[in-house]
Design a protein around this motif. Structure first.
Motif, PDB file in Angstrom:
ATOM      1  N   PRO A  70      11.157 -35.213  47.438  1.00 39.68           N
ATOM      2  CA  PRO A  70      11.219 -34.260  46.314  1.00 39.68           C
ATOM      3  C   PRO A  70      12.617 -33.708  46.062  1.00 39.68           C
ATOM      4  CG  PRO A  70      10.089 -33.291  48.203  1.00 39.68           C
ATOM      5  CD  PRO A  70      10.252 -34.741  48.505  1.00 39.68           C
ATOM      6  N   LEU A  71      13.422 -33.604  47.101  1.00 41.68           N
ATOM      7  CA  LEU A  71      14.798 -33.128  46.914  1.00 41.68           C
ATOM      8  C   LEU A  71      15.602 -34.112  46.084  1.00 41.68           C
ATOM      9  CD1 LEU A  71      15.685 -31.781  50.484  1.00 41.68           C
ATOM     10  CD2 LEU A  71      15.114 -30.437  48.451  1.00 41.68           C
ATOM     11  N   VAL A  72      15.462 -35.400  46.388  1.00 42.80           N
ATOM     12  CA  VAL A  72      16.185 -36.415  45.631  1.00 42.80           C
ATOM     13  C   VAL A  72      15.666 -36.462  44.196  1.00 42.80           C
ATOM     14  CG1 VAL A  72      16.728 -38.868  45.441  1.00 42.80           C
ATOM     15  CG2 VAL A  72      16.686 -37.778  47.687  1.00 42.80           C
ATOM     16  N   ALA A  73      14.352 -36.397  44.027  1.00 36.15           N
ATOM     17  CA  ALA A  73      13.776 -36.421  42.679  1.00 36.15           C
ATOM     18  C   ALA A  73      14.290 -35.259  41.842  1.00 36.15           C
ATOM     19  CB  ALA A  73      12.251 -36.382  42.766  1.00 36.15           C
ATOM     20  N   ASP A  74      14.337 -34.069  42.424  1.00 37.31           N
ATOM     21  CA  ASP A  74      14.852 -32.892  41.701  1.00 37.31           C
ATOM     22  C   ASP A  74      16.326 -33.071  41.351  1.00 37.31           C
ATOM     23  OD1 ASP A  74      12.420 -31.635  41.779  1.00 37.31           O
ATOM     24  OD2 ASP A  74      12.934 -30.259  43.408  1.00 37.31           O
ATOM     25  N   ALA A  75      17.093 -33.629  42.286  1.00 39.59           N
ATOM     26  CA  ALA A  75      18.531 -33.804  42.059  1.00 39.59           C
ATOM     27  C   ALA A  75      18.788 -34.780  40.926  1.00 39.59           C
ATOM     28  CB  ALA A  75      19.207 -34.272  43.337  1.00 39.59           C
ATOM     29  N   LEU A  76      18.059 -35.891  40.905  1.00 41.89           N
ATOM     30  CA  LEU A  76      18.293 -36.913  39.893  1.00 41.89           C
ATOM     31  C   LEU A  76      17.785 -36.493  38.519  1.00 41.89           C
ATOM     32  CD1 LEU A  76      17.479 -40.182  41.888  1.00 41.89           C
ATOM     33  CD2 LEU A  76      19.699 -39.120  41.465  1.00 41.89           C
ATOM     34  N   ALA A  77      16.834 -35.566  38.483  1.00 37.32           N
ATOM     35  CA  ALA A  77      16.293 -35.097  37.202  1.00 37.32           C
ATOM     36  C   ALA A  77      17.025 -33.872  36.667  1.00 37.32           C
ATOM     37  CB  ALA A  77      14.809 -34.782  37.347  1.00 37.32           C
ATOM     38  N   ALA A  78      17.815 -33.233  37.514  1.00 34.62           N
ATOM     39  CA  ALA A  78      18.466 -31.975  37.120  1.00 34.62           C
ATOM     40  C   ALA A  78      19.547 -32.206  36.072  1.00 34.62           C
ATOM     41  CB  ALA A  78      19.058 -31.292  38.346  1.00 34.62           C
ATOM     42  N   THR A  79      19.698 -31.266  35.191  1.00 38.11           N
ATOM     43  CA  THR A  79      20.733 -31.302  34.163  1.00 38.11           C
ATOM     44  C   THR A  79      21.547 -30.015  34.205  1.00 38.11           C
ATOM     45  OG1 THR A  79      19.218 -30.372  32.513  1.00 38.11           O
ATOM     46  CG2 THR A  79      19.329 -32.771  32.660  1.00 38.11           C
ATOM     47  N   GLY A  80      22.653 -30.029  33.498  1.00 35.00           N
ATOM     48  CA  GLY A  80      23.456 -28.820  33.351  1.00 35.00           C
ATOM     49  C   GLY A  80      24.010 -28.309  34.659  1.00 35.00           C
ATOM     50  N   ALA A  81      24.120 -26.990  34.742  1.00 34.21           N
ATOM     51  CA  ALA A  81      24.773 -26.353  35.879  1.00 34.21           C
ATOM     52  C   ALA A  81      24.007 -26.539  37.185  1.00 34.21           C
ATOM     53  CB  ALA A  81      24.951 -24.859  35.593  1.00 34.21           C
ATOM     54  N   ALA A 122      21.977 -39.259  34.265  1.00 35.57           N
ATOM     55  CA  ALA A 122      23.007 -40.259  34.570  1.00 35.57           C
ATOM     56  C   ALA A 122      23.140 -41.302  33.476  1.00 35.57           C
ATOM     57  CB  ALA A 122      22.688 -40.944  35.894  1.00 35.57           C
ATOM     58  N   ALA A 123      22.542 -41.064  32.303  1.00 36.13           N
ATOM     59  CA  ALA A 123      22.496 -42.097  31.252  1.00 36.13           C
ATOM     60  C   ALA A 123      23.877 -42.588  30.857  1.00 36.13           C
ATOM     61  CB  ALA A 123      21.760 -41.550  30.032  1.00 36.13           C
ATOM     62  N   LEU A 124      24.821 -41.690  30.625  1.00 36.23           N
ATOM     63  CA  LEU A 124      26.150 -42.112  30.187  1.00 36.23           C
ATOM     64  C   LEU A 124      26.856 -42.917  31.270  1.00 36.23           C
ATOM     65  CD1 LEU A 124      27.295 -38.871  28.333  1.00 36.23           C
ATOM     66  CD2 LEU A 124      26.568 -41.039  27.302  1.00 36.23           C
ATOM     67  N   MET A 125      26.688 -42.502  32.520  1.00 38.76           N
ATOM     68  CA  MET A 125      27.292 -43.261  33.615  1.00 38.76           C
ATOM     69  C   MET A 125      26.653 -44.639  33.730  1.00 38.76           C
ATOM     70  SD  MET A 125      29.754 -42.861  35.827  1.00 38.76           S
ATOM     71  CE  MET A 125      29.936 -41.106  36.154  1.00 38.76           C
ATOM     72  N   GLU A 126      25.349 -44.716  33.484  1.00 37.57           N
ATOM     73  CA  GLU A 126      24.671 -46.007  33.557  1.00 37.57           C
ATOM     74  C   GLU A 126      25.202 -46.984  32.510  1.00 37.57           C
ATOM     75  OE1 GLU A 126      20.262 -44.960  35.335  1.00 37.57           O
ATOM     76  OE2 GLU A 126      20.578 -44.833  33.173  1.00 37.57           O
TER      77      GLU A 126
END
Length: 554
Positions: A489-500, A190-194
């Motif tokens: 863990p679901l939220v952590a995975d979602a926020l760390a996920a990149t790409g597709a 989310a870096a660019l959005m931040e």
């Protein structure tokens, strides 16, 4: 990563919500079609402490005059616009300071002081091409050195670790007079959005600080320059050296008018040009409806934040899945949207509005179904005792925590919910408390039910997911919409996920919340403004944190 700083950076301007006059309206009245008078907003009004109480009408001539001035009401003084401090009205920052990247409609990323950016394949560095020929309003050139100085004021600083890119910061490389590269310790999806948020990411003149590096003047590269400010108003003058499209007006007069009726009367009298905006000077649905009836232009566009009824994670009652199902099915969202919000809201069943990026697949808004709610309780082992429910020696009673100071209108919404759930056989007590009490009870989960709102653009979805649905994050007085060991863990995975895989993992969070009936979304309130007939081309900006002025003329 903590979220307390994230909350403070947005929610404390205004930092609290004033209490508006409460008039009780029970659900039975609404059920039979009685029109409710409503003063509902999710953030409400902040009275300037040093202002004398305002009467309903504003004196003519109280404002800067002339077609060259755009007169906008604000509910609280702007403050000194210190980018690193949590003391100023957020909306005023956006007209004075530019960001590297700006938030556009629907979450599109638009060039600001950066004309282009490149994210490395490993996600651990971002290269920026900076806009050339730009100067701060004090004449200081904007270049790579100025950008580096600004970013280092908050990147890698503990107070701003709630921003992912700040927490992951490693270094900045100046590649050329108009190019920099930000290097990160780990990817931040989310870096660019931040980089589109209001504070602290916007850019200040390096000369606008004292010997200790403390900001001493609000000097940016934006379209407006602060000419003066005090408790009563802030006067902005057009930056004729602005790199982008020049505003039509020569001045903006931001007039502090804490009272909503006074703002409406100021608009009627021609002493104000613009009122409204959830973070500027709230225009309630009732007031907006009245202005519409008088032929005054009211602009209402889809909102970016959702109002939820949240469940306490330590309440045995609402940790019972059957009870959550009954609550979810027993509420008529259309009544709340159409009656309480006068149609200036849309009922919803989803965490975020569709205008938020990565908001997931949409669910049909369920119709209120009392029979299905009762069936859910029966299936969950609750016994119907002539209009009330028992399980063993426990009676089904819920405490709904509200604060008019924190969320104006919430008591009236709570009473509607109370009436609806009473028809299901669920006894609900509405606990109406002051701001200090709700700030104590909500973070410690001393309630069964409470109201929450998501953060809205440009902070979502990552802002609300990372704060309101994660146990470890510090959300200060705002508390949590829902938390669970299985959800973390679901939220952590979602926020760390990149790409597709990112969209799929974010959807997995939404699916878990839906399948476990862990959330009870109610409505998305529209963004509501009203304006003078002398204005042409009035259009709302992309977020609630921006002031409308672009494209407006007279």
């Amino acid at each position: 990563m903590t979220a307390h700083g994230r909350l403070s950076a947005r929610r404390s301007a205004p930092p609290s919500h004033d209490c508006e006059t409460h008039t009780a309206n029970c659900y039975q009245q609404l059920h039979w079609g009685t029109q409710a008078m409503t003063d509902i907003s999710r953030r409400g009004l902040l009275a300037a402490a040093s202002m004398l109480p305002l009467i309903a009408a504003l004196p003519r001539g109280a404002f800067a005059s002339g077609q060259e001035t755009l007169k906008i009401a604000i509910a609280a003084e702007t403050g000194n616009l210190d980018l690193l401090q949590n003391v100023s009205t957020l909306s005023a920052y956006t007209v004075v300071f530019d960001a590297l990247i700006h938030y556009g409609p629907g979450g599109t990323l638009e060039p600001g002081l950066a004309t282009a950016w490149t994210l490395a394949e490993d996600g651990k560095s971002i290269g920026f091409v900076l806009r050339e020929g730009v100067t701060f309003s004090d004449g200081t050139p904007f270049d790579a050195a100025a950008a580096e100085w600004n970013l280092k004021r908050w990147m890698g600083v503990a107070d701003f670790s709630w921003i992912g890119i700040a927490d992951a910061y490693e270094s900045i490389v100046v590649d050329a007079p108009n190019k920099i590269t930000v290097k990160l310790k780990r990817p931040v999806p989310a870096a660019l959005m931040e980089l589109t948020i209001v504070r602290p990411v916007r850019l200040l003149s390096p000369k606008a600080v004292d010997a200790k590096g403390v900001q001493n003047a609000p000097v940016g590269t934006g379209p407006w320059i602060v000419e003066s400010y005090d408790y009563a108003r802030t006067v902005l003058v057009r930056n004729d050296k602005y790199w982008g499209e020049k505003p039509f007006f020569q001045k903006i007069d931001l007039v502090v008018v804490p009272d909503e009726l006074a703002r409406a009367n100021g608009l009627r009298a021609g002493d104000l040009d613009v009122i409204g905006g959830d973070w500027v000077a709230t225009l309630s649905p009732r007031r907006a409806k009245a202005l519409q009836g008088e032929g005054i232009a009211v602009v209402a566009e889809p909102g970016t934040a959702t109002m939820h009824l949240g469940y306490s994670p330590i309440s045995p009652m609402v940790q019972d899945l059957a009870v959550r199902k009954a609550v979810f099915l027993g509420i008529d969202r259309a009544v709340i949207a159409n009656v309480l919000f006068e149609g200036f809201a849309e009922p919803t069943a989803d965490v975020f509005p569709a205008v938020i990026p990565s908001s997931g697949k949409r669910h049909e808004v369920p119709a209120r179904d009392v029979a299905a709610a009762k069936a859910a309780l029966t299936e969950g082992g609750w016994m119907d005792h002539g209009g009330s429910w028992m399980k063993g020696d426990q009676s089904l009673r819920l405490d709904l925590l509200v604060s008019e100071e924190s969320l104006p209108g919430s008591r009236r919404i709570a009473e509607i919910v109370q009436g609806m759930l009473t028809e299901v056989g669920i006894a609900v007590t509405v606990s109406s408390v002051d701001n200090a009490t709700i700030h104590d009870r909500r973070p410690t989960f001393k309630y069964d039910l409470a109201f929450f709102t998501t953060y809205g653009a440009p902070y979502d979805p990552h802002g609300t997911l990372g704060a309101s649905f994660v146990k470890a994050s510090d959300t200060g007085p705002d508390g949590k919409i829902y938390i669970s060991d299985a959800l973390d863990p679901l939220v952590a995975d979602a926020l760390a996920a990149t790409g597709a895989e990112r969209e799929a993992k974010i959807q997995a969070v939404y699916d878990w919340l839906w399948d476990n009936v862990a959330i009870c979304p109610l409505v998305v309130q529209k963004r509501v403004w009203a304006h003078s007939p002398r204005l042409k081309g009035f259009a709302l900006p992309a977020t609630d944190y921006d002031l409308p002025f672009k494209g407006i003329s007279a």
